[in-house]
Motif scaffolding. Structure first.
Motif, PDB file in Angstrom:
ATOM      1  N   SER A 170      -0.815  -6.157   4.858  1.00 28.65           N
ATOM      2  CA  SER A 170       0.596  -5.877   4.521  1.00 28.65           C
ATOM      3  C   SER A 170       0.923  -6.357   3.109  1.00 28.65           C
ATOM      4  CB  SER A 170       1.537  -6.576   5.503  1.00 28.65           C
ATOM      5  OG  SER A 170       1.379  -6.069   6.792  1.00 28.65           O
ATOM      6  N   ILE A 171       0.505  -7.589   2.809  1.00 30.20           N
ATOM      7  CA  ILE A 171       0.785  -8.159   1.483  1.00 30.20           C
ATOM      8  C   ILE A 171       0.109  -7.314   0.404  1.00 30.20           C
ATOM      9  CG2 ILE A 171       0.282 -10.149  -0.009  1.00 30.20           C
ATOM     10  CD1 ILE A 171       0.395 -11.879   2.611  1.00 30.20           C
ATOM     11  N   LEU A 172      -1.134  -6.946   0.659  1.00 29.07           N
ATOM     12  CA  LEU A 172      -1.888  -6.199  -0.358  1.00 29.07           C
ATOM     13  C   LEU A 172      -1.322  -4.786  -0.544  1.00 29.07           C
ATOM     14  CD1 LEU A 172      -4.241  -6.339  -2.316  1.00 29.07           C
ATOM     15  CD2 LEU A 172      -5.710  -5.428  -0.509  1.00 29.07           C
ATOM     16  N   GLN A 173      -0.947  -4.146   0.557  1.00 32.57           N
ATOM     17  CA  GLN A 173      -0.372  -2.794   0.443  1.00 32.57           C
ATOM     18  C   GLN A 173       0.882  -2.805  -0.433  1.00 32.57           C
ATOM     19  OE1 GLN A 173      -2.829  -0.390   1.400  1.00 32.57           O
ATOM     20  NE2 GLN A 173      -1.023   0.690   2.131  1.00 32.57           N
ATOM     21  N   ASP A 174       1.715  -3.847  -0.260  1.00 39.74           N
ATOM     22  CA  ASP A 174       2.938  -3.933  -1.070  1.00 39.74           C
ATOM     23  C   ASP A 174       2.594  -4.051  -2.548  1.00 39.74           C
ATOM     24  OD1 ASP A 174       4.491  -3.768   1.160  1.00 39.74           O
ATOM     25  OD2 ASP A 174       4.900  -5.921   1.314  1.00 39.74           O
ATOM     26  N   LEU A 175       1.623  -4.916  -2.853  1.00 38.72           N
ATOM     27  CA  LEU A 175       1.255  -5.107  -4.261  1.00 38.72           C
ATOM     28  C   LEU A 175       0.630  -3.835  -4.835  1.00 38.72           C
ATOM     29  CD1 LEU A 175       1.155  -7.186  -6.549  1.00 38.72           C
ATOM     30  CD2 LEU A 175      -1.129  -7.836  -5.762  1.00 38.72           C
ATOM     31  N   CYS A 176      -0.251  -3.223  -4.058  1.00 41.04           N
ATOM     32  CA  CYS A 176      -0.921  -2.003  -4.534  1.00 41.04           C
ATOM     33  C   CYS A 176       0.097  -0.893  -4.816  1.00 41.04           C
ATOM     34  CB  CYS A 176      -1.946  -1.526  -3.502  1.00 41.04           C
ATOM     35  SG  CYS A 176      -3.432  -2.529  -3.454  1.00 41.04           S
ATOM     36  N   ARG A 177       1.086  -0.792  -3.953  1.00 44.42           N
ATOM     37  CA  ARG A 177       2.101   0.260  -4.127  1.00 44.42           C
ATOM     38  C   ARG A 177       2.788   0.109  -5.481  1.00 44.42           C
ATOM     39  NH1 ARG A 177       5.090  -0.995   0.001  1.00 44.42           N
ATOM     40  NH2 ARG A 177       3.644  -0.090   1.493  1.00 44.42           N
ATOM     41  N   ASN A 178       3.064  -1.140  -5.870  1.00 40.15           N
ATOM     42  CA  ASN A 178       3.753  -1.376  -7.143  1.00 40.15           C
ATOM     43  C   ASN A 178       2.935  -0.935  -8.347  1.00 40.15           C
ATOM     44  OD1 ASN A 178       5.902  -2.488  -5.822  1.00 40.15           O
ATOM     45  ND2 ASN A 178       5.209  -4.617  -6.057  1.00 40.15           N
ATOM     46  N   TYR A 179       1.617  -0.891  -8.187  1.00 43.83           N
ATOM     47  CA  TYR A 179       0.749  -0.583  -9.330  1.00 43.83           C
ATOM     48  C   TYR A 179       0.034   0.755  -9.181  1.00 43.83           C
ATOM     49  CZ  TYR A 179       1.619  -5.194 -11.188  1.00 43.83           C
ATOM     50  OH  TYR A 179       2.238  -6.290 -11.717  1.00 43.83           O
ATOM     51  N   GLY A 180       0.367   1.514  -8.170  1.00 44.80           N
ATOM     52  CA  GLY A 180      -0.290   2.807  -8.007  1.00 44.80           C
ATOM     53  C   GLY A 180      -1.770   2.693  -7.673  1.00 44.80           C
ATOM     54  N   LEU A 210      -0.898   3.022   8.551  1.00 42.04           N
ATOM     55  CA  LEU A 210      -0.881   3.070   7.076  1.00 42.04           C
ATOM     56  C   LEU A 210      -0.849   4.519   6.606  1.00 42.04           C
ATOM     57  CD1 LEU A 210      -3.591   0.347   6.312  1.00 42.04           C
ATOM     58  CD2 LEU A 210      -1.097   0.071   6.245  1.00 42.04           C
ATOM     59  N   ASP A 211      -0.090   4.772   5.571  1.00 41.89           N
ATOM     60  CA  ASP A 211       0.018   6.115   5.013  1.00 41.89           C
ATOM     61  C   ASP A 211      -1.350   6.514   4.426  1.00 41.89           C
ATOM     62  OD1 ASP A 211       0.424   8.341   3.479  1.00 41.89           O
ATOM     63  OD2 ASP A 211       2.072   7.493   2.286  1.00 41.89           O
ATOM     64  N   PRO A 212      -1.962   7.579   4.960  1.00 44.76           N
ATOM     65  CA  PRO A 212      -3.308   7.940   4.482  1.00 44.76           C
ATOM     66  C   PRO A 212      -3.357   8.354   3.009  1.00 44.76           C
ATOM     67  CG  PRO A 212      -2.478   9.570   6.062  1.00 44.76           C
ATOM     68  CD  PRO A 212      -1.484   8.450   6.031  1.00 44.76           C
ATOM     69  N   SER A 213      -2.198   8.643   2.415  1.00 46.03           N
ATOM     70  CA  SER A 213      -2.235   8.946   0.975  1.00 46.03           C
ATOM     71  C   SER A 213      -2.236   7.658   0.147  1.00 46.03           C
ATOM     72  CB  SER A 213      -1.043   9.833   0.579  1.00 46.03           C
ATOM     73  OG  SER A 213       0.154   9.095   0.681  1.00 46.03           O
ATOM     74  N   SER A 214      -1.984   6.506   0.809  1.00 45.49           N
ATOM     75  CA  SER A 214      -1.888   5.241   0.072  1.00 45.49           C
ATOM     76  C   SER A 214      -3.183   4.445   0.104  1.00 45.49           C
ATOM     77  CB  SER A 214      -0.756   4.380   0.653  1.00 45.49           C
ATOM     78  OG  SER A 214      -1.158   3.822   1.903  1.00 45.49           O
ATOM     79  N   CYS A 215      -4.102   4.806   0.979  1.00 48.50           N
ATOM     80  CA  CYS A 215      -5.337   4.032   1.105  1.00 48.50           C
ATOM     81  C   CYS A 215      -6.372   4.855   1.881  1.00 48.50           C
ATOM     82  CB  CYS A 215      -5.087   2.708   1.827  1.00 48.50           C
ATOM     83  SG  CYS A 215      -4.460   2.912   3.503  1.00 48.50           S
ATOM     84  N   GLU A 216      -7.623   4.420   1.784  1.00 49.14           N
ATOM     85  CA  GLU A 216      -8.703   5.054   2.554  1.00 49.14           C
ATOM     86  C   GLU A 216      -9.206   4.059   3.600  1.00 49.14           C
ATOM     87  OE1 GLU A 216     -12.160   6.135   0.216  1.00 49.14           O
ATOM     88  OE2 GLU A 216     -13.303   6.715   1.997  1.00 49.14           O
ATOM     89  N   LEU A 217      -9.542   4.543   4.777  1.00 54.26           N
ATOM     90  CA  LEU A 217     -10.185   3.709   5.798  1.00 54.26           C
ATOM     91  C   LEU A 217     -11.649   4.126   5.934  1.00 54.26           C
ATOM     92  CD1 LEU A 217      -7.481   3.733   8.657  1.00 54.26           C
ATOM     93  CD2 LEU A 217      -7.631   2.221   6.659  1.00 54.26           C
ATOM     94  N   GLY A 218     -12.531   3.149   5.960  1.00 55.72           N
ATOM     95  CA  GLY A 218     -13.953   3.412   6.153  1.00 55.72           C
ATOM     96  C   GLY A 218     -14.549   2.336   7.047  1.00 55.72           C
ATOM     97  N   THR A 219     -15.859   2.235   7.075  1.00 55.94           N
ATOM     98  CA  THR A 219     -16.514   1.297   7.992  1.00 55.94           C
ATOM     99  C   THR A 219     -17.352   0.260   7.250  1.00 55.94           C
ATOM    100  OG1 THR A 219     -18.384   2.796   8.254  1.00 55.94           O
ATOM    101  CG2 THR A 219     -16.627   2.964   9.883  1.00 55.94           C
ATOM    102  N   HIS A 220     -17.607  -0.845   7.964  1.00 46.31           N
ATOM    103  CA  HIS A 220     -18.311  -2.009   7.419  1.00 46.31           C
ATOM    104  C   HIS A 220     -19.100  -2.598   8.581  1.00 46.31           C
ATOM    105  CE1 HIS A 220     -18.899  -5.605   5.035  1.00 46.31           C
ATOM    106  NE2 HIS A 220     -18.210  -6.370   5.855  1.00 46.31           N
TER     107      HIS A 220
END
Ligand SMILES: [Zn+2]
Length: 308
Positions: free
Chosen positions: A35-45, A69-79
């Protein structure tokens, strides 16, 4: 091709000082950290890539959060941390309290590695409704065979190579064949080959400085030096930064123990975002990164790292 910035986050179950998992198992690093990271990332594109461990996929509230999470805002993958998923899971789960993840997938028999990757991929696909494109090996324990497996399972991108690092003689990346994205060999992940997969190495210099804004790894100044080095030596310049979701929550990871540690870590991350923004980088998800012949110039679709 514009300079590219890729932010990759390994998404783990909460852990203690030596990566031993929380007991009882908890997932604050998913809910709070992301949540914290998504907010920061949004501010910087910036559009981060979340590479998710099997130890997180067993937790329905974490999956629900990631699905939201909005799929246009981030990618989900595996680890892959192979001890958490069969066949032959060291920890059968689904309760992963107090586990000690040590395994590297390049040490498994080839068919076991394939089956673990297949189970992880199938689990992801069932939970999220689509197949993952991007992958990173737990503890960076990938090999040429890993690339072959990923190809068979429909992946397009891997980011397991940590140039110049030799992990205990088990996964040895000390002689990197390319620091810019490349098609790897399925015989040797470090060198260029015939695979259709795109390998996006983590940004590390020959002096073993990482683009990793984590205490014990790199200060903001050191991150800036890594960027300077890559801009001088690597063309096209594709920066791949990595850290873990749990590092943003105090006491849930080996590096940031207090709220002040996490505040400083977040401050470094924001400083890094400002540097890449000022230098005109575009933010790409892993699945968008292309292999570009250094002699050709192309433009790609990306998001300019915007001003907040
Ligand atoms: Zn991991």
């Amino acid at each position: 091709m514009k300079k590219t910035f890729v932010l990759t986050i390994d998404v783990e179950i909460d852990a203690g000082r030596k990566w031993k998992t929380s007991n009882p198992a908890s997932y604050e690093g998913v809910h709070q950290g992301i949540s914290i990271l998504q907010d920061l990332c949004r501010n910087y594109g910036i559009r981060p890539v979340y590479l998710i461990s099997p130890a997180v996929l067993v937790d329905s509230s974490s999956v629900e959060f990631l699905r939201s999470l909005d799929p246009s805002s981030c990618e989900l993958g595996t680890h892959l941390h192979g001890e958490y998923i069969g066949p032959h899971a060291t920890y059968p789960g689904p309760d992963f309290s107090g586990c000690d993840p040590q395994e590297m997938q390049c040490q498994y028999d080839k068919d076991i590695e394939y089956q673990k990757l297949k189970n992880l991929t199938d689990t992801f696909t069932t939970l999220f409704g689509y197949a993952p494109s991007s992958f990173r090996a737990g503890r960076f324990g990938a090999r040429g065979w890993t690339i072959h497996c990923l190809e068979q399972l429909g992946y397009t991108h891997d980011s397991s190579v940590t140039p110049y690092r030799n992990w205990h003689g088990i996964a040895d990346f000390s002689k990197p064949g390319s620091l810019t994205p490349y098609h790897p060999s399925t015989e040797n992940i470090c060198v260029k080959g015939a695979s259709s997969l795109v390998e996006v190495p983590v940004s590390i210099t020959p002096e073993l400085e990482w683009l990793r804004p984590t205490p014990k790894f790199s200060t903001l100044d050191q991150c800036r030096k890594v960027i300077d080095w890559y801009e001088t030596h690597v063309h096209p310049t594709v920066l791949c930064c990595m850290f873990h979701n749990v590092e943003l929550v105090p006491g849930k990871n080996p590096y940031c123990h207090t709220a002040e540690d996490c505040r400083q870590m977040l401050h470094r991350i924001e400083g890094l975002f400002q540097v890449v923004q000022q230098r005109g980088y575009q933010s790409h998800m892993l699945k968008e990164v292309m292999v570009v012949d250094p002699s050709s110039i192309q433009t790609t679709q990306g998001h300019a790292c915007k001003r907040s």
